[in-house]
Design an enzyme around this catalytic site. Structure first.
Site, PDB file in Angstrom:
ATOM      1  N   LYS A   1       0.797  -1.211   0.000  1.00 48.21           N
ATOM      2  CA  LYS A   1       0.000   0.000   0.000  1.00 48.21           C
ATOM      3  C   LYS A   1       0.840   1.277   0.000  1.00 48.21           C
ATOM      4  O   LYS A   1       0.324   2.363  -0.268  1.00 48.21           O
ATOM      5  CB  LYS A   1      -0.975   0.004   1.188  1.00 48.21           C
ATOM      6  CG  LYS A   1      -1.925  -1.174   1.222  1.00 48.21           C
ATOM      7  CD  LYS A   1      -2.879  -1.245   0.049  1.00 48.21           C
ATOM      8  CE  LYS A   1      -3.954  -0.218   0.111  1.00 48.21           C
ATOM      9  NZ  LYS A   1      -5.104  -0.574  -0.786  1.00 48.21           N
TER      10      LYS A   1
ATOM     11  N   SER B   1      -3.234 -12.165   3.909  1.00 49.81           N
ATOM     12  CA  SER B   1      -3.664 -12.028   2.508  1.00 49.81           C
ATOM     13  C   SER B   1      -2.646 -12.676   1.564  1.00 49.81           C
ATOM     14  O   SER B   1      -3.017 -13.204   0.513  1.00 49.81           O
ATOM     15  CB  SER B   1      -3.897 -10.561   2.142  1.00 49.81           C
ATOM     16  OG  SER B   1      -2.716  -9.804   2.246  1.00 49.81           O
TER      17      SER B   1
HETATM   18  C1  LIG Z   1      -2.509  -6.868   3.751  1.00 47.40           C
HETATM   19  C2  LIG Z   1      -3.399  -6.453   2.645  1.00 47.40           C
HETATM   20  N1  LIG Z   1      -3.740  -7.367   1.737  1.00 47.40           N
HETATM   21  C3  LIG Z   1      -4.570  -7.060   0.716  1.00 47.40           C
HETATM   22  C4  LIG Z   1      -5.102  -5.792   0.584  1.00 47.40           C
HETATM   23  C5  LIG Z   1      -6.035  -5.488  -0.558  1.00 47.40           C
HETATM   24  O1  LIG Z   1      -5.398  -4.702  -1.540  1.00 47.40           O
HETATM   25  P1  LIG Z   1      -6.249  -3.722  -2.462  1.00 47.40           P
HETATM   26  O2  LIG Z   1      -6.870  -2.701  -1.574  1.00 47.40           O
HETATM   27  O3  LIG Z   1      -5.269  -3.125  -3.416  1.00 47.40           O
HETATM   28  O4  LIG Z   1      -7.287  -4.545  -3.145  1.00 47.40           O
HETATM   29  C6  LIG Z   1      -4.749  -4.804   1.507  1.00 47.40           C
HETATM   30  C7  LIG Z   1      -5.310  -3.459   1.416  1.00 47.40           C
HETATM   31  O5  LIG Z   1      -5.137  -2.616   2.261  1.00 47.40           O
HETATM   32  C8  LIG Z   1      -3.876  -5.136   2.559  1.00 47.40           C
HETATM   33  O6  LIG Z   1      -3.523  -4.240   3.486  1.00 47.40           O
END
Ligand SMILES: Cc1ncc(COP(=O)(O)O)c(C=O)c1O
Length: 323
Positions: free
Chosen positions: A50, A284
């Site tokens: 991010k 994630s």
């Molecule tokens: C750890 C993590 N994984 C996945 C995501 C999802 O990414 P995106 O918002 O670009 O879809 C985020 C978003 O903040 C995140 O902090």
């Protein structure tokens, strides 16, 4: 060893340009055919992908005059965008206020404070479980974020709607994956939150090669973009899978297929990645690896699949991810 990066003069110069690592053990241990390439976004200054979106949103807002010198920036965040914004705002002279649900891990809150942010913590909705932020929890954070913006006459970074969130990944992450892999990517997948990463990388890779397949990943039981009923609104995949259908940055034309991952599949994958490949990443990232395993065991056997190791596992040491 390759030559180290040249001397940098601002922390902002160190956002992006992360390594791409081939995960040999993740393929061999499961007896699969194909290749897995992980973009190590935990190497960014605040420890997540991010940082890229934070920098692009602020740069663009300043260029367009939406954010004036010294003006406060506010953002609703699960912690990673907030940590990125804290660094970017401090470097460029803007006070920053992060509004976050109590349900996110304490490391994220402490990290943002350490990086100079003011942090507003919002209680979870009745019945919510710490570590699992639901759509109802997010609605409460949204209400508070609106109030904080009004109070400070602030610029809201608004990662859920700003095109700059996608552009960051279209201009940097996607082309980096393409170049670092030598143009040998067949598939990209991503667990989505705002959908900024997914849309940006998918656009960039499809410009390079229209035949590249892109798969959108959601938590099992909350796969609303796939059009499935919500049976499990709460999950452990922090930062993603909010169950929102009205995602401004989501473009169904960019989706080859939809995948779902359970909490335990994501946890198992994150633990394997740490123990076997030396990558300490978060929930994630585990979800992305679990989804990649599904594809190699199924319709994409033999393919080269790229995905992001989205953030550092150090942000989850207070959770049960790495007991
Ligand atoms: C750890 C993590 N994984 C996945 C995501 C999802 O990414 P995106 O918002 O670009 O879809 C985020 C978003 O903040 C995140 O902090």
């Amino acid at each position: 060893m390759s030559v180290p990066n040249p001397l940098a003069h601002s922390i902002l110069d160190l956002i992006g340009g992360t390594p791409l690592l081939e995960l040999h053990r993740c393929v061999a241990a499961r007896g699969l055919q194909g290749r897995l390439l992980a973009k190590l976004e935990l190497f960014n200054p605040a420890g997540s992908k991010k940082d890229r979106a934070a920098l692009e949103i602020i740069k663009q807002a300043k260029a367009e005059g939406l954010l004036v010198d010294g003006q406060t920036v506010v953002e609703l965040t699960s912690g990673n965008m907030g940590a990125g914004l804290a660094i970017v705002c401090r470097a460029l002279g803007h006070p920053f206020v992060a509004v976050i649900s109590q349900g996110n891990s304490v490391e994220r809150i402490r990290q943002m404070k350490a990086l100079g942010a003011e942090v507003v913590i919002v209680d979870q909705s009745p019945g919510s479980i710490p570590g699992q932020v639901s759509g109802a929890d997010l609605a409460l954070v949204e209400d508070r974020a609106k109030a904080v913006v009004a109070e400070h006459q602030a610029f809201r970074a608004d990662q859920f709607v700003r095109e700059a969130n996608c552009l960051a990944h279209e201009r940097t992450t996607g082309p980096e994956i393409w170049d670092q892999s030598g143009g040998e990517v067949d598939v990209f997948l991503d667990l989505v939150g705002t959908c900024g990463t997914y849309t940006g990388v998918a656009r960039a890779l499809r410009i390079k090669n229209q035949a590249i397949r892109t798969y959108l990943v959601e938590p099992a039981g909350a796969a609303v973009l796939a059009g499935l009923p919500v049976t499990q609104p709460r999950h452990k995949l922090q930062g993603a899978g909010y169950g929102r259908t009205n995602l401004a940055l989501f473009d169904p034309a960019l989706v080859t297929g939809y995948l779902q991952v359970t909490d335990s599949e994501a946890e198992e994958a994150a633990r394997f990645l740490a123990a076997e490949e030396g990558i300490l990443a978060g929930f994630s990232t585990g979800a992305n690896l679990a989804a990649a395993w599904q594809l190699l065991a199924g319709p994409e056997s033999g393919a080269t699949i790229a995905f992001l190791a989205c953030d550092s596992g150090l942000k989850y040491l207070s959770t049960d991810l790495f007991p």
